[in-house]
Design a protein around this motif. Sequence first.
Motif, mmCIF file in Angstrom:
data_model
loop_
_atom_site.group_PDB
_atom_site.id
_atom_site.type_symbol
_atom_site.label_atom_id
_atom_site.label_comp_id
_atom_site.label_asym_id
_atom_site.label_seq_id
_atom_site.Cartn_x
_atom_site.Cartn_y
_atom_site.Cartn_z
ATOM 1 N N VAL A 308 0.883 -1.105 -0.117
ATOM 2 C CA VAL A 308 -0.025 0.172 0.018
ATOM 3 C C VAL A 308 0.945 1.372 -0.139
ATOM 4 O O VAL A 308 2.047 1.159 -0.280
ATOM 5 C CB VAL A 308 -1.108 -0.010 1.420
ATOM 6 N N THR A 309 0.524 2.419 0.070
ATOM 7 C CA THR A 309 1.214 3.737 0.208
ATOM 8 C C THR A 309 0.495 4.571 1.259
ATOM 9 O O THR A 309 -0.535 4.855 1.291
ATOM 10 C CB THR A 309 0.959 4.456 -1.129
ATOM 11 N N ALA A 310 1.657 4.922 2.238
ATOM 12 C CA ALA A 310 1.288 5.616 3.334
ATOM 13 C C ALA A 310 1.055 7.257 2.824
ATOM 14 O O ALA A 310 2.183 7.603 2.173
ATOM 15 C CB ALA A 310 2.189 5.707 4.565
ATOM 16 N N VAL A 311 -0.193 7.749 2.793
ATOM 17 C CA VAL A 311 -0.162 9.007 2.578
ATOM 18 C C VAL A 311 -0.428 9.948 3.516
ATOM 19 O O VAL A 311 -0.989 11.112 3.362
ATOM 20 C CB VAL A 311 -1.294 9.183 1.356
ATOM 21 N N GLY A 312 -0.342 9.765 4.771
ATOM 22 C CA GLY A 312 -0.478 10.634 5.794
ATOM 23 C C GLY A 312 -0.508 9.806 7.305
ATOM 24 O O GLY A 312 -0.154 8.473 7.455
ATOM 25 N N TYR A 313 -0.870 10.662 8.408
ATOM 26 C CA TYR A 313 -0.660 10.060 9.563
ATOM 27 C C TYR A 313 -1.531 11.059 10.573
ATOM 28 O O TYR A 313 -1.736 12.272 10.060
ATOM 29 C CB TYR A 313 0.616 9.932 10.091
ATOM 30 N N GLY A 314 -1.827 10.594 11.650
ATOM 31 C CA GLY A 314 -2.567 11.572 12.571
ATOM 32 C C GLY A 314 -2.992 10.819 13.862
ATOM 33 O O GLY A 314 -2.441 9.946 14.228
ATOM 34 N N THR A 315 -3.915 11.696 14.752
ATOM 35 C CA THR A 315 -4.498 11.013 15.951
ATOM 36 C C THR A 315 -5.980 11.283 15.876
ATOM 37 O O THR A 315 -6.452 12.567 15.479
ATOM 38 C CB THR A 315 -3.788 11.876 17.326
ATOM 39 N N ASP A 316 -6.589 10.515 16.250
ATOM 40 C CA ASP A 316 -8.255 10.898 16.233
ATOM 41 C C ASP A 316 -8.722 11.325 17.422
ATOM 42 O O ASP A 316 -7.743 11.667 18.170
ATOM 43 C CB ASP A 316 -8.939 9.417 15.869
ATOM 44 N N GLU A 317 -10.013 11.636 17.653
ATOM 45 C CA GLU A 317 -10.602 12.406 18.627
ATOM 46 C C GLU A 317 -10.314 11.515 20.019
ATOM 47 O O GLU A 317 -10.785 12.044 21.169
ATOM 48 C CB GLU A 317 -12.115 12.575 18.307
ATOM 49 N N ASN A 318 -10.050 10.474 20.080
ATOM 50 C CA ASN A 318 -9.988 9.505 21.277
ATOM 51 C C ASN A 318 -8.754 9.172 21.560
ATOM 52 O O ASN A 318 -8.201 8.555 22.463
ATOM 53 C CB ASN A 318 -10.682 7.906 20.877
ATOM 54 N N GLY A 319 -7.552 9.891 20.882
ATOM 55 C CA GLY A 319 -6.269 10.141 21.038
ATOM 56 C C GLY A 319 -5.453 8.638 20.478
ATOM 57 O O GLY A 319 -4.410 8.695 20.800
ATOM 58 N N SER A 320 -6.069 8.089 19.649
ATOM 59 C CA SER A 320 -5.474 6.861 19.232
ATOM 60 C C SER A 320 -4.771 7.299 17.894
ATOM 61 O O SER A 320 -5.381 7.895 16.987
ATOM 62 C CB SER A 320 -6.638 5.935 18.648
ATOM 63 N N LYS A 321 -3.614 6.832 17.723
ATOM 64 C CA LYS A 321 -2.717 7.278 16.655
ATOM 65 C C LYS A 321 -2.661 6.434 15.407
ATOM 66 O O LYS A 321 -2.913 5.115 15.670
ATOM 67 C CB LYS A 321 -1.157 7.529 16.918
ATOM 68 N N TYR A 322 -2.755 6.818 14.411
ATOM 69 C CA TYR A 322 -2.955 6.207 13.016
ATOM 70 C C TYR A 322 -2.009 6.399 11.910
ATOM 71 O O TYR A 322 -1.519 7.394 11.749
ATOM 72 C CB TYR A 322 -4.225 6.186 12.647
ATOM 73 N N TRP A 323 -1.871 5.557 10.988
ATOM 74 C CA TRP A 323 -1.135 5.874 9.750
ATOM 75 C C TRP A 323 -2.444 5.798 8.626
ATOM 76 O O TRP A 323 -3.150 5.001 8.620
ATOM 77 C CB TRP A 323 -0.291 4.646 9.210
ATOM 78 N N LEU A 324 -2.365 6.695 7.708
ATOM 79 C CA LEU A 324 -3.398 6.797 6.570
ATOM 80 C C LEU A 324 -2.715 6.194 5.557
ATOM 81 O O LEU A 324 -1.750 6.486 4.814
ATOM 82 C CB LEU A 324 -3.863 8.275 6.364
ATOM 83 N N MET A 325 -3.407 5.161 4.855
ATOM 84 C CA MET A 325 -2.691 3.998 4.087
ATOM 85 C C MET A 325 -3.751 4.168 2.634
ATOM 86 O O MET A 325 -5.182 4.061 2.681
ATOM 87 C CB MET A 325 -2.739 2.866 4.139
ATOM 88 N N LYS A 326 -3.384 4.518 1.431
ATOM 89 C CA LYS A 326 -4.088 4.300 0.188
ATOM 90 C C LYS A 326 -3.727 2.889 -0.342
ATOM 91 O O LYS A 326 -2.709 2.177 -0.569
ATOM 92 C CB LYS A 326 -3.477 5.264 -0.860
ATOM 93 N N ASN A 327 -4.946 2.061 -0.679
ATOM 94 C CA ASN A 327 -4.719 0.917 -1.044
ATOM 95 C C ASN A 327 -5.145 0.971 -2.443
ATOM 96 O O ASN A 327 -5.595 1.835 -3.120
ATOM 97 C CB ASN A 327 -5.820 -0.137 -0.241
#
Length: 363
Positions: A308-327
Amino acid sequence: MASSSPDSKRLTKPFSLATLLVMVSCCTHFALAAREVPAAGNDKAMRERYEKWMAEHGRTYKNSAEKARRFEIFKSNAHFIDSYNAAAGPGAKSRPGLTTNNFADLTEAEFNNIYIRRRSLPRPPSVVETGFMYGNVCLSHIPASIDWREKGAVTPVKDQGSCGCCWAFSAVAAVEGIHQIKTQNLTSLSEQQLMDCSTGANNRGCNLGDMNEAFRHIVHSGGLTTEEAYGYEAKQSTCRSSGKQAAAKIRGFQYVPPLNETALLLAVAHQPVSIALDGNNTAFRFFDGTGIFGAADEQCTTELNHAVTAVGYGTDENGSKYWLMKNSWGSRWADMGYVKIARDVASNTGLCGLAMQASYPVA
């Protein structure tokens, strides 16, 4: 790596890496309400659901026997999905939901044969071979979150179709990203050119490939042409790059230091990055796009079999961190073809091995 019923939009891309061969947490009451409700326990309700699903996905079959067989597969998958969603309960926290998406009439074996190809785990790449240009960047100097779609560096989601070429889609998406960042010109580039022309020892068309070998090919061949000039066919053909003008060029590529999500964060803060991971997971296959995959109890291994391709990252409203992946499974999968995957939750490998074999083009 592809769907048995190609997305009506277009086709997305896959991946891989050099010395390597490869080849969401907001489940609120509202999100749960939007999920599929378990069908009544009778066959009639399930058949009605199946017919509705067929119409929604434009699915037809060659005869009634094949339709009946596919119904049984659909029913089995639907029962799994309904049971999974029901187990969460209305008060469940941070648990993604599943849905009967366009893969719902495929058996696990059929899906894996098309999209997931097992390979022995290669050794992590040596960063010494290529260097890491973001190694001296301070974490305090990068944004807390980034979405390269918002910055105009990501083309629309594509669909690799019935072809295990996620390696090509992953590599192309990364090149499209750095090309836009450098030139301010977003151009959809040709995966088919890589399929046909990048045919080294590790690149085998629909039978997986290596993103880094793809990057090397782009460097040595003088660049990639546009998707419009060299359209995707979901099969490997004879190389036809001669006479086609390069729309994007790169000077090389670099590995992200393996087993290091902090290093990966530094890279993704500057450009989209090609990622190898384990995509052989039923929950991942039917993920409905809500919440963060892996924020609850979703399990996966570090066997790298998808790109896949990582096109971003962030933290949601609950404080959980994530990678944003394009499939590259089309826009009907997950959140319009994108998935948020939990960040900093799995020792040093990254969830599903996503931090083990990452690389990016240098323009």
